[in-house]
Design a protein around this motif. Sequence first.
Motif, PDB file in Angstrom:
ATOM      1  N   LEU A   1       0.573  -1.305  -0.072  1.00  0.00           N
ATOM      2  CA  LEU A   1      -0.029  -0.050  -0.124  1.00  0.00           C
ATOM      3  C   LEU A   1       0.835   0.784  -0.160  1.00  0.00           C
ATOM      4  O   LEU A   1       0.499   2.661  -0.395  1.00  0.00           O
ATOM      5  N   SER A   2       1.805   1.433   0.209  1.00  0.00           N
ATOM      6  CA  SER A   2       3.475   2.461   0.287  1.00  0.00           C
ATOM      7  C   SER A   2       3.247   2.133  -0.868  1.00  0.00           C
ATOM      8  O   SER A   2       3.665   3.480  -1.561  1.00  0.00           O
ATOM      9  N   GLU A   3       2.870   2.099  -1.668  1.00  0.00           N
ATOM     10  CA  GLU A   3       3.704   1.900  -2.980  1.00  0.00           C
ATOM     11  C   GLU A   3       2.703   1.919  -4.453  1.00  0.00           C
ATOM     12  O   GLU A   3       2.417   2.525  -5.295  1.00  0.00           O
ATOM     13  N   ASP A   4       0.774   1.338  -3.381  1.00  0.00           N
ATOM     14  CA  ASP A   4       0.055   1.330  -4.663  1.00  0.00           C
ATOM     15  C   ASP A   4      -0.876   1.699  -3.751  1.00  0.00           C
ATOM     16  O   ASP A   4      -2.063   0.528  -3.037  1.00  0.00           O
ATOM     17  N   THR A   5      -1.349   2.778  -3.364  1.00  0.00           N
ATOM     18  CA  THR A   5      -2.451   3.202  -2.319  1.00  0.00           C
ATOM     19  C   THR A   5      -3.603   2.355  -3.087  1.00  0.00           C
ATOM     20  O   THR A   5      -4.676   2.454  -1.831  1.00  0.00           O
ATOM     21  N   ALA A   6      -4.114   2.541  -3.911  1.00  0.00           N
ATOM     22  CA  ALA A   6      -5.255   2.127  -4.626  1.00  0.00           C
ATOM     23  C   ALA A   6      -5.552  -0.018  -4.819  1.00  0.00           C
ATOM     24  O   ALA A   6      -6.640  -0.602  -5.346  1.00  0.00           O
ATOM     25  N   ALA A   7      -4.298  -0.989  -3.909  1.00  0.00           N
ATOM     26  CA  ALA A   7      -4.073  -1.296  -3.883  1.00  0.00           C
ATOM     27  C   ALA A   7      -5.747  -2.167  -3.171  1.00  0.00           C
ATOM     28  O   ALA A   7      -5.835  -1.881  -1.889  1.00  0.00           O
ATOM     29  N   LYS A   8      -6.344  -3.436  -3.384  1.00  0.00           N
ATOM     30  CA  LYS A   8      -7.353  -4.111  -3.133  1.00  0.00           C
ATOM     31  C   LYS A   8      -6.978  -5.210  -2.003  1.00  0.00           C
ATOM     32  O   LYS A   8      -6.456  -5.892  -2.296  1.00  0.00           O
ATOM     33  N   ILE A   9      -6.256  -5.543  -0.594  1.00  0.00           N
ATOM     34  CA  ILE A   9      -6.083  -6.064  -0.335  1.00  0.00           C
ATOM     35  C   ILE A   9      -7.173  -6.678   0.598  1.00  0.00           C
ATOM     36  O   ILE A   9      -7.813  -6.209   1.242  1.00  0.00           O
ATOM     37  N   LEU A  10      -7.532  -7.914   0.928  1.00  0.00           N
ATOM     38  CA  LEU A  10      -8.776  -8.252   1.549  1.00  0.00           C
ATOM     39  C   LEU A  10      -7.950 -10.267   2.650  1.00  0.00           C
ATOM     40  O   LEU A  10      -7.535 -10.701   2.793  1.00  0.00           O
TER      41      LEU A  10
END
Length: 207
Positions: free
Chosen positions: A69-78
């Motif tokens: 998330l520090s590199e891709d704030t749009a990452a969707k992590i579940l």
Amino acid sequence: MKIVVVDDDKLVCASLKTIIESEGDITVVGLGHNGKEAVTLYDQLQPDVLLMDIRMDIMTGLAAAQTILSEDTAAKILFLTTFVDDEYIIQALKLGAKGYLIKQNFESIVPSLRAVHAGQNVFGQDIITKIPGLVSHEQKLDFSAYDLNEKDLEMINWVAQGLNNREIAGSVYLSEGTVRNRISLILEKLDLRDRTQLAIFYYKHQG
């Protein structure tokens, strides 16, 4: 929809792949077994959703999520875990994870992946019921930056405590319709989808 699954139990990984790919429009494009592999797979495969365990060797799921998330704030992590641990929930919320599910609830995995892919936050009922208990109501929140007044804040407090419209109406001596309208306006102000997101927003802004 492309999914990467990361879990330190290889049997769980294989089972999740089978469950997920039973839906014809979803493909598991990568499997990993620790947080370091999760970071590498996410970078290489750019999945629509990363489904990941929390407790893993080498690098935890939380640490991996922070890196991603520090590199891709749009990452969707579940997150999918066996642990309903307050500290894990707190960290997951603060990191910006899109969801937190308990492994026993296998039937909710595919619907949750679809919801996260569509931009929603997903927290299993086991987690939702714990969120109010993680919220400290003693702190004075400053929501002025969000164009919220004291009445709005009071309404958010009630929602964060898990009360429904009828219960809130009885507490503040308003009609259910008025309560419903006020909550709708608050959601609109904050650009939030539903009451669960509102409770999570309240918690994350405790400072």
